[in-house]
Design a protein around this motif. Structure first.
Motif, PDB file in Angstrom:
ATOM      1  N   ILE A  27       0.857  -1.186   0.000  1.00 57.97           N
ATOM      2  CA  ILE A  27       0.000   0.000   0.000  1.00 57.97           C
ATOM      3  C   ILE A  27       0.894   1.237   0.000  1.00 57.97           C
ATOM      4  CG2 ILE A  27      -1.855  -1.207   1.222  1.00 57.97           C
ATOM      5  CD1 ILE A  27      -1.159   0.415   3.700  1.00 57.97           C
ATOM      6  N   PRO A  28       0.379   2.377  -0.469  1.00 60.03           N
ATOM      7  CA  PRO A  28       1.210   3.584  -0.535  1.00 60.03           C
ATOM      8  C   PRO A  28       1.743   3.988   0.837  1.00 60.03           C
ATOM      9  CG  PRO A  28      -0.808   3.877  -1.809  1.00 60.03           C
ATOM     10  CD  PRO A  28      -0.970   2.599  -1.034  1.00 60.03           C
ATOM     11  N   LEU A  29       2.947   4.521   0.846  1.00 59.65           N
ATOM     12  CA  LEU A  29       3.612   4.896   2.096  1.00 59.65           C
ATOM     13  C   LEU A  29       2.728   5.767   2.980  1.00 59.65           C
ATOM     14  CD1 LEU A  29       6.171   4.989   3.873  1.00 59.65           C
ATOM     15  CD2 LEU A  29       6.927   6.951   2.511  1.00 59.65           C
ATOM     16  N   ILE A  30       2.108   6.787   2.407  1.00 57.48           N
ATOM     17  CA  ILE A  30       1.312   7.703   3.224  1.00 57.48           C
ATOM     18  C   ILE A  30       0.110   7.006   3.858  1.00 57.48           C
ATOM     19  CG2 ILE A  30      -0.106   8.523   1.291  1.00 57.48           C
ATOM     20  CD1 ILE A  30      -0.082  11.277   2.660  1.00 57.48           C
ATOM     21  N   ALA A  31      -0.367   5.948   3.239  1.00 54.77           N
ATOM     22  CA  ALA A  31      -1.548   5.252   3.762  1.00 54.77           C
ATOM     23  C   ALA A  31      -1.296   4.668   5.146  1.00 54.77           C
ATOM     24  CB  ALA A  31      -1.984   4.152   2.800  1.00 54.77           C
ATOM     25  N   ILE A  55      -1.555  12.273  -4.192  1.00 56.96           N
ATOM     26  CA  ILE A  55      -1.484  12.030  -2.751  1.00 56.96           C
ATOM     27  C   ILE A  55      -2.842  12.269  -2.108  1.00 56.96           C
ATOM     28  CG2 ILE A  55      -0.531  12.910  -0.571  1.00 56.96           C
ATOM     29  CD1 ILE A  55       2.125  13.293  -2.039  1.00 56.96           C
ATOM     30  N   LEU A  56      -3.503  13.341  -2.491  1.00 52.61           N
ATOM     31  CA  LEU A  56      -4.814  13.651  -1.915  1.00 52.61           C
ATOM     32  C   LEU A  56      -5.846  12.584  -2.277  1.00 52.61           C
ATOM     33  CD1 LEU A  56      -4.933  17.517  -2.438  1.00 52.61           C
ATOM     34  CD2 LEU A  56      -4.481  16.265  -0.314  1.00 52.61           C
ATOM     35  N   ALA A  57      -5.734  12.036  -3.481  1.00 51.31           N
ATOM     36  CA  ALA A  57      -6.663  10.969  -3.886  1.00 51.31           C
ATOM     37  C   ALA A  57      -6.441   9.712  -3.048  1.00 51.31           C
ATOM     38  CB  ALA A  57      -6.485  10.657  -5.374  1.00 51.31           C
ATOM     39  N   ILE A  58      -5.183   9.386  -2.791  1.00 54.20           N
ATOM     40  CA  ILE A  58      -4.866   8.228  -1.948  1.00 54.20           C
ATOM     41  C   ILE A  58      -5.349   8.473  -0.523  1.00 54.20           C
ATOM     42  CG2 ILE A  58      -2.965   6.945  -0.879  1.00 54.20           C
ATOM     43  CD1 ILE A  58      -1.439   7.352  -3.553  1.00 54.20           C
ATOM     44  N   ALA A  59      -5.159   9.692  -0.032  1.00 55.22           N
ATOM     45  CA  ALA A  59      -5.610  10.029   1.314  1.00 55.22           C
ATOM     46  C   ALA A  59      -7.123   9.847   1.444  1.00 55.22           C
ATOM     47  CB  ALA A  59      -5.216  11.468   1.646  1.00 55.22           C
ATOM     48  N   LYS A  60      -7.847  10.264   0.441  1.00 51.98           N
ATOM     49  CA  LYS A  60      -9.309  10.084   0.457  1.00 51.98           C
ATOM     50  C   LYS A  60      -9.668   8.606   0.449  1.00 51.98           C
ATOM     51  CE  LYS A  60     -13.538  11.352  -2.030  1.00 51.98           C
ATOM     52  NZ  LYS A  60     -14.091  12.089  -3.200  1.00 51.98           N
ATOM     53  N   GLU A  61      -8.966   7.833  -0.374  1.00 51.88           N
ATOM     54  CA  GLU A  61      -9.232   6.396  -0.472  1.00 51.88           C
ATOM     55  C   GLU A  61      -9.033   5.690   0.865  1.00 51.88           C
ATOM     56  OE1 GLU A  61      -7.374   2.418  -2.724  1.00 51.88           O
ATOM     57  OE2 GLU A  61      -6.729   4.438  -3.320  1.00 51.88           O
ATOM     58  N   TYR A  62      -8.035   6.126   1.637  1.00 51.90           N
ATOM     59  CA  TYR A  62      -7.713   5.440   2.887  1.00 51.90           C
ATOM     60  C   TYR A  62      -8.361   6.093   4.118  1.00 51.90           C
ATOM     61  CZ  TYR A  62      -4.681   2.151   0.571  1.00 51.90           C
ATOM     62  OH  TYR A  62      -4.213   1.133  -0.238  1.00 51.90           O
ATOM     63  N   GLY A  63      -9.269   7.021   3.885  1.00 55.47           N
ATOM     64  CA  GLY A  63     -10.116   7.474   4.979  1.00 55.47           C
ATOM     65  C   GLY A  63      -9.789   8.773   5.652  1.00 55.47           C
ATOM     66  N   ALA A  64      -8.948   9.631   5.045  1.00 53.42           N
ATOM     67  CA  ALA A  64      -8.701  10.951   5.631  1.00 53.42           C
ATOM     68  C   ALA A  64      -9.999  11.748   5.636  1.00 53.42           C
ATOM     69  CB  ALA A  64      -7.624  11.692   4.845  1.00 53.42           C
ATOM     70  N   ASP A  65     -10.211  12.526   6.690  1.00 57.81           N
ATOM     71  CA  ASP A  65     -11.440  13.307   6.815  1.00 57.81           C
ATOM     72  C   ASP A  65     -11.401  14.589   5.988  1.00 57.81           C
ATOM     73  OD1 ASP A  65     -12.740  11.633   8.895  1.00 57.81           O
ATOM     74  OD2 ASP A  65     -11.031  12.283  10.100  1.00 57.81           O
ATOM     75  N   ASP A 107       4.476  12.106  10.657  1.00 60.54           N
ATOM     76  CA  ASP A 107       5.274  12.235   9.437  1.00 60.54           C
ATOM     77  C   ASP A 107       5.081  11.007   8.565  1.00 60.54           C
ATOM     78  OD1 ASP A 107       7.534  12.331   7.557  1.00 60.54           O
ATOM     79  OD2 ASP A 107       8.190  14.008   8.812  1.00 60.54           O
ATOM     80  N   ALA A 108       4.680  11.233   7.328  1.00 56.17           N
ATOM     81  CA  ALA A 108       4.400  10.118   6.411  1.00 56.17           C
ATOM     82  C   ALA A 108       5.632   9.278   6.123  1.00 56.17           C
ATOM     83  CB  ALA A 108       3.824  10.656   5.095  1.00 56.17           C
ATOM     84  N   THR A 109       6.819   9.856   6.286  1.00 58.35           N
ATOM     85  CA  THR A 109       8.046   9.120   5.961  1.00 58.35           C
ATOM     86  C   THR A 109       8.630   8.374   7.160  1.00 58.35           C
ATOM     87  OG1 THR A 109       9.418  11.081   6.326  1.00 58.35           O
ATOM     88  CG2 THR A 109       8.600  10.714   4.095  1.00 58.35           C
ATOM     89  N   SER A 110       7.866   8.310   8.252  1.00 63.40           N
ATOM     90  CA  SER A 110       8.299   7.554   9.434  1.00 63.40           C
ATOM     91  C   SER A 110       7.231   6.539   9.820  1.00 63.40           C
ATOM     92  CB  SER A 110       8.573   8.508  10.602  1.00 63.40           C
ATOM     93  OG  SER A 110       9.593   9.416  10.290  1.00 63.40           O
ATOM     94  N   PRO A 111       6.999   5.540   8.966  1.00 64.23           N
ATOM     95  CA  PRO A 111       5.862   4.641   9.155  1.00 64.23           C
ATOM     96  C   PRO A 111       6.065   3.530  10.171  1.00 64.23           C
ATOM     97  CG  PRO A 111       7.080   3.952   7.228  1.00 64.23           C
ATOM     98  CD  PRO A 111       7.760   5.203   7.735  1.00 64.23           C
ATOM     99  N   LEU A 112       7.258   3.412  10.743  1.00 61.02           N
ATOM    100  CA  LEU A 112       7.530   2.293  11.645  1.00 61.02           C
ATOM    101  C   LEU A 112       7.009   2.522  13.058  1.00 61.02           C
ATOM    102  CD1 LEU A 112      11.159   1.328  10.515  1.00 61.02           C
ATOM    103  CD2 LEU A 112       9.034   0.121  10.006  1.00 61.02           C
ATOM    104  N   ARG A 113       6.485   3.711  13.326  1.00 65.32           N
ATOM    105  CA  ARG A 113       5.878   3.947  14.649  1.00 65.32           C
ATOM    106  C   ARG A 113       4.761   2.942  14.886  1.00 65.32           C
ATOM    107  NH1 ARG A 113       3.130   7.313  11.279  1.00 65.32           N
ATOM    108  NH2 ARG A 113       4.652   8.986  11.337  1.00 65.32           N
ATOM    109  N   SER A 114       4.426   2.695  16.122  1.00 65.52           N
ATOM    110  CA  SER A 114       3.308   1.827  16.458  1.00 65.52           C
ATOM    111  C   SER A 114       2.112   2.664  16.901  1.00 65.52           C
ATOM    112  CB  SER A 114       3.696   0.861  17.585  1.00 65.52           C
ATOM    113  OG  SER A 114       3.923   1.582  18.791  1.00 65.52           O
TER     114      SER A 114
END
Length: 234
Positions: A27-31, A55-65, A107-114
């Motif tokens: 899935i895309p990184l930002i998702a 990016i905005l289209a992906i954000a909408k797809e994955y549920g951004a408000d 931060d979208a580029t730090s996805p390893l957070r829990s």
């Protein structure tokens, strides 16, 4: 607390081309950051700011408000992130006709957070009434008091030499690498700030394996390896 989560991702990237929409675990990184924010159940609103329609289209797809179009002047290589977060919050509040008490930027580029990192950092911050903002970081591999050096006029010296020298890194004051994963602000402090560092900034400590910020192809390879080892990032 009335909280908004901002996720800011521009379209251009020199270190890793199109990194914010590049697939990580299919899935895309930002998702990943959007999904983490949603699953944490800590936010009334999740807003994604970008100059990129993809990016905005992906954000909408994955549920951004909210989808916030970032102005061109805030999407250059030289643009600082703090004004981007401020813009995202202001526009979000205008759109919704409401104000938020707490702003959390993932931060979208730090996805390893829990998800626990999101929840626990918020708990730590909101439990400290004197704190203006919070940053995240991992114990530093190098210490400015022991083995981090600077070259000045061709000569090398410790970055922060102590009056009484130390012979073991373990004896040095604790130092941390900022990992750019989670930023938390009280609204009023955020909107008037020009720097991440305030007199009452606090730190939430994260382990090294959840602290890689993707800024190069090698970083992306490290994150991909660790993500596959975990199996999922939520």
């Amino acid at each position: 607390m009335n909280r908004i989560c901002t996720i800011c991702a521009r379209g251009g990237s020199k270190g890793v081309k199109n990194k914010n929409i590049r697939d990580l675990l299919d899935i895309p990184l930002i998702a990943h950051s959007i999904i983490q924010a949603k699953k944490s159940s800590m936010f009334e609103v999740i807003a994604v700011s970008s100059d990129s329609n993809d990016i905005l289209a992906i954000a909408k797809e994955y549920g951004a408000d909210l989808l916030i179009e970032r102005p061109k002047e805030l999407a250059t290589d030289q643009a600082a992130k703090l004004p981007v977060i401020q813009h995202c919050v202001k526009v979000s509040e205008e759109k919704l006709d409401r104000k938020f008490d707490i702003v959390v930027d993932l931060d979208a580029t730090s996805p390893l957070r829990s998800i626990e990192d999101i929840v626990q950092s918020l708990t730590q911050f909101e439990g400290n009434k004197d704190a203006t903002n919070l940053i995240t970081g991992a114990p530093a591999r190098r210490s400015p008091y022991f083995n981090l050096v600077e070259v000045i006029d061709s000569y090398v010296s410790l970055s922060k030499p102590l009056e009484k020298g130390i012979v073991r890194r373990q004896d040095a004051p604790k130092s941390y690498d900022m990992n750019a994963s989670i930023y938390i602000w009280r609204r009023e402090s955020l909107l008037k700030s020009t720097s991440v560092f305030q007199s009452n900034t606090i730190l939430y400590e994260m382990p090294e394996e959840r602290s890689i910020d993707i800024d190069s192809e090698l970083d992306f390879e490290f994150v991909s390896f660790l993500a596959k080892k975990r199996g999922e990032l939520v």
